[in-house]
Design an enzyme around this catalytic site. Sequence first.
Site, PDB file in Angstrom:
ATOM      1  CE  LYS A  13     -37.611  42.262  61.048  1.00 55.88           C
ATOM      2  NZ  LYS A  13     -38.222  43.736  61.347  1.00 55.88           N
ATOM      3  CG  ASP A  62     -40.621  40.678  61.473  1.00 53.20           C
ATOM      4  OD1 ASP A  62     -41.043  41.077  60.544  1.00 53.20           O
ATOM      5  OD2 ASP A  62     -40.647  41.218  62.359  1.00 53.20           O
TER       6      ASP A  62
END
Length: 273
Positions: A10, A126
């Site tokens: 990410k 996240d």
Amino acid sequence: MTAEAFAPAKINLTLHVTGQRADGYHLLDSLVAFADIGDRLLLTPGADLSLEVTGTCSDGVPTDARNLARRAAEALGWTGHIALDKVLPHGAGLGGGSADAAAVLRALEACGISVPEGLPVSLGADVPVCRLVRAARMQGIGERIAPVGLPALPALLVNPGAHVPTGSVFSALARRDNPGMPAQIPDFEAPPDCADWLKDQRNDLEVPAIGIAPVIDRALADLRRTSEVLIARMSGSGSTCFALYPTMKAAHAAAYEIGAEHPDWWCYATELR
């Protein structure tokens, strides 16, 4: 039955810290994209829950209850063996642990196990966006996710080897009530358009992270010196940095340049989506 899962890196193209709740959770406004490199997991059902971590970046990765992939499986009541091939640097601002947890949730959901609402964000800010695995705007404490259309972005990811504790970076923030991104994210036709817009945005954790690990500043300076670079910024709470380029040819050329100068750095040319 055995299930396989991929946990891509990410990248926080932006990360605005916009506030802090009474319970200590920070409020964020972040544009996130994903790379084509990541960890791989193999889940094999069994009587007991166990986790084995191997791979080039396995050093320092916990295998006990601190591991988010293990916690995700445990939260769903699944037992068996998780084999984690760790390719992403540990604690590097790439959402590696969160991506692993999200991959476990996706794999078990595909096997018919339902994921309770609220579980992903309880594992980490996240995890919800990593579960989506596509470019998105992440707001609040990570629970508000809105998919975003981005062009494929040629990029170079560089990690200079510094481990930066997320808590320490947030603690070093000068202020926590920073402005968020504009209400609307434009439609970008090509990487230069996106990079031009990103120049007016921020990663509010970059300055405090550099204070903890000055080598991040060196990584950013080296990226900004590469040919055809459009923008360079730190991802997440560090220490991985990224640079965007107009083409993959330029990204690979930059990877060769950085890799030759710093053979001990983790360096990977990729396409963010």
